[in-house]
Write an enzyme that holds these catalytic residues in place. Structure first.
Site, short mmCIF file in Angstrom:
data_model
loop_
_atom_site.label_atom_id
_atom_site.label_comp_id
_atom_site.label_asym_id
_atom_site.label_seq_id
_atom_site.Cartn_x
_atom_site.Cartn_y
_atom_site.Cartn_z
N SER A 10 1.20 -1.21 0.15
CA SER A 10 0.02 0.24 -0.07
C SER A 10 0.81 1.14 -0.10
O SER A 10 2.05 1.46 0.50
CB SER A 10 -1.04 0.07 1.22
OG SER A 10 -1.72 -1.00 1.21
N1 SAM Z 1 -0.51 -5.14 3.94
C1 SAM Z 1 0.11 -5.33 2.80
C2 SAM Z 1 1.62 -4.83 2.86
O1 SAM Z 1 2.07 -4.32 3.93
O2 SAM Z 1 2.21 -4.86 1.85
C3 SAM Z 1 -0.59 -4.80 1.75
C4 SAM Z 1 -1.65 -5.85 1.30
S1 SAM Z 1 -2.35 -5.79 -0.14
C5 SAM Z 1 -2.82 -4.26 -0.41
C6 SAM Z 1 -3.86 -6.96 0.23
C7 SAM Z 1 -3.35 -8.32 0.47
O3 SAM Z 1 -4.38 -8.96 0.97
C8 SAM Z 1 -2.94 -9.23 -0.80
O4 SAM Z 1 -1.63 -9.64 -0.38
C9 SAM Z 1 -3.94 -10.39 -0.72
O5 SAM Z 1 -3.46 -11.59 -1.33
C10 SAM Z 1 -4.52 -10.48 0.63
N2 SAM Z 1 -5.41 -10.92 0.84
C11 SAM Z 1 -6.75 -10.77 0.08
N3 SAM Z 1 -7.92 -11.46 0.70
C12 SAM Z 1 -7.46 -12.23 1.71
C13 SAM Z 1 -7.85 -13.00 2.62
N4 SAM Z 1 -9.24 -13.39 2.46
N5 SAM Z 1 -7.09 -13.44 3.73
C14 SAM Z 1 -5.65 -13.11 3.65
N6 SAM Z 1 -5.18 -12.25 2.92
C15 SAM Z 1 -6.02 -11.91 1.77
#
Ligand code: SAM
Length: 217
Positions: free
Chosen positions: A64
């Site tokens: 992000s």
């Molecule tokens: N917090 C992260 C960082 O510091 O890099 C950014 C995360 S990215 C915007 C969103 C993440 O949520 C992705 O890696 C995606 O695979 C994960 N995601 C989506 N649905 C999910 C779920 N049900 N459980 C766990 N992870 C999930």
């Protein structure tokens, strides 16, 4: 690029992107001026690690924008003793920030490849109070509940009931909801009866995919 250049970039990121846009929590500002964001970014994007934007991290996912990390962290209103759950580990950068502001961090990622990579980086860099779990975070982590704070870094179609159930009274759930075109970041405070729901800002996140998120096509 050397360490001094990264430190200078980080200083500018904090001053212009965070302080300049109204982030006021001194602990958040301090930690974001210290944690090496470039370590969590794939090598091919390191030159842009401190720029004012999200960046690709593989598997179609992103780290992000720094401002979004800062405002979401500020919304948790951490004091240092909390047990925090993050849904959406991604690069691990948000988890690293949380690890310096809370007592213990559990973070869940649905992509095994990202979870493995991030687990290794967090270990190498000494963020030892973070546990990375592979799975569907939309269901939370009931065995480790209750949490004083829950942060979801992917967009849900609605507030997942499992996450509210696992939040302590007085705790904060920080989560974007909406659809691919229209999303709002919420700070939800759990009360003795019900919740207080504050809309923080408009945002754009990848979808939360899971049982209490969006269904896979
Ligand atoms: N917090 C992260 C960082 O510091 O890099 C950014 C995360 S990215 C915007 C969103 C993440 O949520 C992705 O890696 C995606 O695979 C994960 N995601 C989506 N649905 C999910 C779920 N049900 N459980 C766990 N992870 C999930």
């Amino acid at each position: 690029m050397n360490t001094n250049k990264y430190a200078a970039d980080r200083f500018h990121m904090v001053q212009y992107q965070l302080v300049g846009r109204g982030i006021q929590d001194e602990r958040v500002l301090k930690v974001m001026s210290e944690v090496p964001r470039h370590v969590f970014v794939p090598e091919s994007y390191r030159y842009a690690a401190y720029e004012d934007c999200p960046l690709p991290i593989g598997e179609g996912q992103t780290i992000s924008q720094p401002y979004m990390v800062a405002i979401m962290t500020q919304c948790l209103e951490l004091e240092g003793k909390e047990k925090i759950l993050e849904i959406g580990t991604g690069s691990g950068y948000q988890a690293a920030i949380l690890s310096r502001l809370a007592d213990r961090v559990y973070t869940i990622e649905r992509h095994e490849v990202l979870a493995l990579r991030t687990r290794a980086i967090l270990k190498e860099t000494g963020y030892n109070n973070v546990e990375v779990i592979t799975g569907d975070g939309s269901l939370g982590l009931p065995d480790n509940a209750p949490f004083q704070g829950i942060i979801v870094t992917a967009c849900a179609p609605h507030i997942p009931k499992s996450l509210l159930d696992q939040l302590e009274i007085g705790g904060r759930l920080v989560i974007p909801t909406g659809n691919p075109y229209n999303q709002v970041l919420h700070q939800i405070i759990k009360l003795e009866k019900g919740t207080e729901d504050r809309s923080v800002l408009e945002c754009a996140f990848v979808p939360l995919i899971g049982k209490e998120g969006w269904k896979m096509e």
